[in-house]
Design a protein around this motif. Structure first.
Motif, mmCIF file in Angstrom:
data_model
loop_
_atom_site.group_PDB
_atom_site.id
_atom_site.type_symbol
_atom_site.label_atom_id
_atom_site.label_comp_id
_atom_site.label_asym_id
_atom_site.label_seq_id
_atom_site.Cartn_x
_atom_site.Cartn_y
_atom_site.Cartn_z
ATOM 1 N N ARG A 19 0.842 -1.191 0.000
ATOM 2 C CA ARG A 19 0.000 0.000 0.000
ATOM 3 C C ARG A 19 0.879 1.243 0.000
ATOM 4 N NH1 ARG A 19 -0.687 2.235 5.303
ATOM 5 N NH2 ARG A 19 0.040 0.863 6.981
ATOM 6 N N TYR A 20 0.322 2.318 -0.545
ATOM 7 C CA TYR A 20 1.025 3.591 -0.541
ATOM 8 C C TYR A 20 0.761 4.335 0.766
ATOM 9 C CZ TYR A 20 1.496 3.056 -5.628
ATOM 10 O OH TYR A 20 1.808 2.604 -6.888
ATOM 11 N N PRO A 21 1.642 5.245 1.129
ATOM 12 C CA PRO A 21 1.289 6.157 2.225
ATOM 13 C C PRO A 21 0.067 6.971 1.817
ATOM 14 C CG PRO A 21 3.631 6.320 1.674
ATOM 15 C CD PRO A 21 2.994 5.501 0.593
ATOM 16 N N LYS A 22 -0.797 7.240 2.761
ATOM 17 C CA LYS A 22 -1.980 8.048 2.470
ATOM 18 C C LYS A 22 -1.589 9.485 2.129
ATOM 19 C CE LYS A 22 -6.219 9.770 2.687
ATOM 20 N NZ LYS A 22 -7.174 9.606 1.581
ATOM 21 N N HIS A 23 -0.551 9.981 2.799
ATOM 22 C CA HIS A 23 -0.093 11.352 2.581
ATOM 23 C C HIS A 23 1.400 11.354 2.283
ATOM 24 C CE1 HIS A 23 -3.733 11.895 5.121
ATOM 25 N NE2 HIS A 23 -3.966 12.846 4.232
ATOM 26 N N VAL A 24 1.766 12.024 1.203
ATOM 27 C CA VAL A 24 3.165 12.163 0.798
ATOM 28 C C VAL A 24 3.460 13.655 0.715
ATOM 29 C CG1 VAL A 24 4.870 11.717 -1.001
ATOM 30 C CG2 VAL A 24 3.100 9.999 -0.490
ATOM 31 N N LEU A 25 4.502 14.086 1.434
ATOM 32 C CA LEU A 25 4.830 15.502 1.470
ATOM 33 C C LEU A 25 6.309 15.724 1.207
ATOM 34 C CD1 LEU A 25 2.631 15.258 4.300
ATOM 35 C CD2 LEU A 25 2.420 17.506 3.235
ATOM 36 N N GLY A 26 6.609 16.760 0.434
ATOM 37 C CA GLY A 26 7.989 17.147 0.193
ATOM 38 C C GLY A 26 8.238 18.524 0.779
ATOM 39 N N ARG A 37 3.082 17.437 -8.418
ATOM 40 C CA ARG A 37 1.843 17.576 -9.189
ATOM 41 C C ARG A 37 1.522 16.296 -9.974
ATOM 42 N NH1 ARG A 37 4.785 22.566 -9.980
ATOM 43 N NH2 ARG A 37 3.784 24.256 -8.817
ATOM 44 N N TYR A 38 2.548 15.751 -10.599
ATOM 45 C CA TYR A 38 2.310 14.552 -11.413
ATOM 46 C C TYR A 38 2.076 13.322 -10.541
ATOM 47 C CZ TYR A 38 3.047 16.682 -15.953
ATOM 48 O OH TYR A 38 2.889 17.425 -17.087
ATOM 49 N N LEU A 39 2.781 13.232 -9.420
ATOM 50 C CA LEU A 39 2.597 12.083 -8.543
ATOM 51 C C LEU A 39 1.204 12.108 -7.922
ATOM 52 C CD1 LEU A 39 4.062 9.595 -7.442
ATOM 53 C CD2 LEU A 39 4.869 10.989 -5.532
ATOM 54 N N PHE A 88 -3.834 9.502 -7.574
ATOM 55 C CA PHE A 88 -5.108 10.058 -7.118
ATOM 56 C C PHE A 88 -6.144 8.962 -6.873
ATOM 57 C CE2 PHE A 88 -9.304 11.930 -7.733
ATOM 58 C CZ PHE A 88 -9.226 13.063 -6.937
ATOM 59 N N ASP A 89 -6.252 8.017 -7.779
ATOM 60 C CA ASP A 89 -7.261 6.965 -7.640
ATOM 61 C C ASP A 89 -6.917 5.948 -6.565
ATOM 62 O OD1 ASP A 89 -8.870 8.083 -9.589
ATOM 63 O OD2 ASP A 89 -7.970 6.927 -11.215
#
Length: 282
Positions: free
Chosen positions: A140-147, A175-177, A182-183
């Motif tokens: 699973r991906y992290p729910k929130h990804v921040l840079g 933006r692209y990530l 998104f889905d």
């Protein structure tokens, strides 16, 4: 702490902060830790006083962090890091990509393609590579990804050529990530800061820069604190701001607007450090 009364309760969540043992990264980790999150902090080159870091978490009433030495540009280190996380947690809920590293460029002669690539490897690519590696390891991906970024791409900063270039890449990736994931219910955002006095800031710009600001007479209080930036990061990953995605958000108290000659002069005049009267309107 009760989830019904605390809208930013982070208990049960796992937060991974690269470069999390000092500066803005540490402030972010502490912000989540104070809300009950389990934090994983990475560092490299022996830069972490682990006892001091753990003492800060204890003083904040936060769970003890997992601290792992890992170079974000090395796949073997990333694999070891994820295995260390897997021994304690079933996955990562929040990824904060904070590491930034680049050659100081004092002139055009210092430019090289290798240095540019190295800067991107450290400062931009981990936003993507860590997100993908976490999905591969935990399913699973992290729910929130921040840079963490700066306004270097939009204005001149001393010695900042390659840092600025890598931050521009980071913001484009954001933006692209966010679109690509998104889905999957993932929200990707970047937090920009302007002047934040940390060890890395001093290493890049030097002590002389602070003396220069003081001499100007209008910018002694222009610095944003790591804690202020960390609070914005916390809110973006709290779940309260999930309508925000693919955004680059400036955190600087509005300083960017009046960081020009007129702003400098007006603030110095208002503080009695400059004898100057604006002309009357014609």
């Amino acid at each position: 702490m009760n989830a019904g009364t605390n809208p930013i309760d982070q208990r049960g969540r796992v937060v991974l902060v690269t470069g999390g043992t000092m500066g803005i990264g540490l402030a972010c980790a502490l912000a989540f830790g104070r809300q009950g999150a389990h934090t994983v902090l990475t560092y490299r080159w022996g830069t972490a006083d682990q006892d001091e870091v753990r003492a800060q978490f204890a003083a904040a009433g936060a769970p003890e962090p997992l601290i792992v030495e890992a170079d974000v540009s090395q796949e073997d280190d990333t694999t070891r890091l994820l295995e260390a996380i897997a021994q304690r947690h079933p996955g990562v809920d929040v990824l904060i990509s904070n590491v930034a590293f680049a050659l100081k460029t004092t002139g055009f002669e210092a430019w090289s393609q290798r240095a540019l690539h190295r800067s991107i490897d450290y400062s931009a690519w981990p936003l993507a590579s860590y997100t993908r590696a976490l999905h591969q390891r935990f399913g699973r991906y992290p729910k929130h990804v921040l840079g963490l970024s700066s306004d270097g791409p939009d204005g001149f900063f001393m010695n900042y050529d390659f840092v600025a270039a890598s931050k521009a890449v980071l913001e484009t990736f954001c933006r692209y990530l966010n679109f690509r994931l998104f889905d999957h219910g993932v929200r990707v955002n970047v937090v920009r800061s302007r002047l934040v006095r940390t060890a890395s800031f001093d290493a890049t710009f030097g002590e002389e820069f602070h003396a220069f600001l003081e001499a100007l007479g209008g910018f002694e209080d222009c610095y944003t604190t790591p804690e202020e930036i960390a609070n914005v990061v916390l809110m973006l990953a709290s779940g309260l701001c999930d309508a925000v995605g693919g955004q680059v958000i400036m955190v600087d108290r509005g300083f960017e607007f009046f960081d020009n000659l007129m702003g400098i002069a007006e603030r110095a005049r208002a503080k009695g450090k400059l004898v100057w009267k604006p002309g009357e309107p014609s």
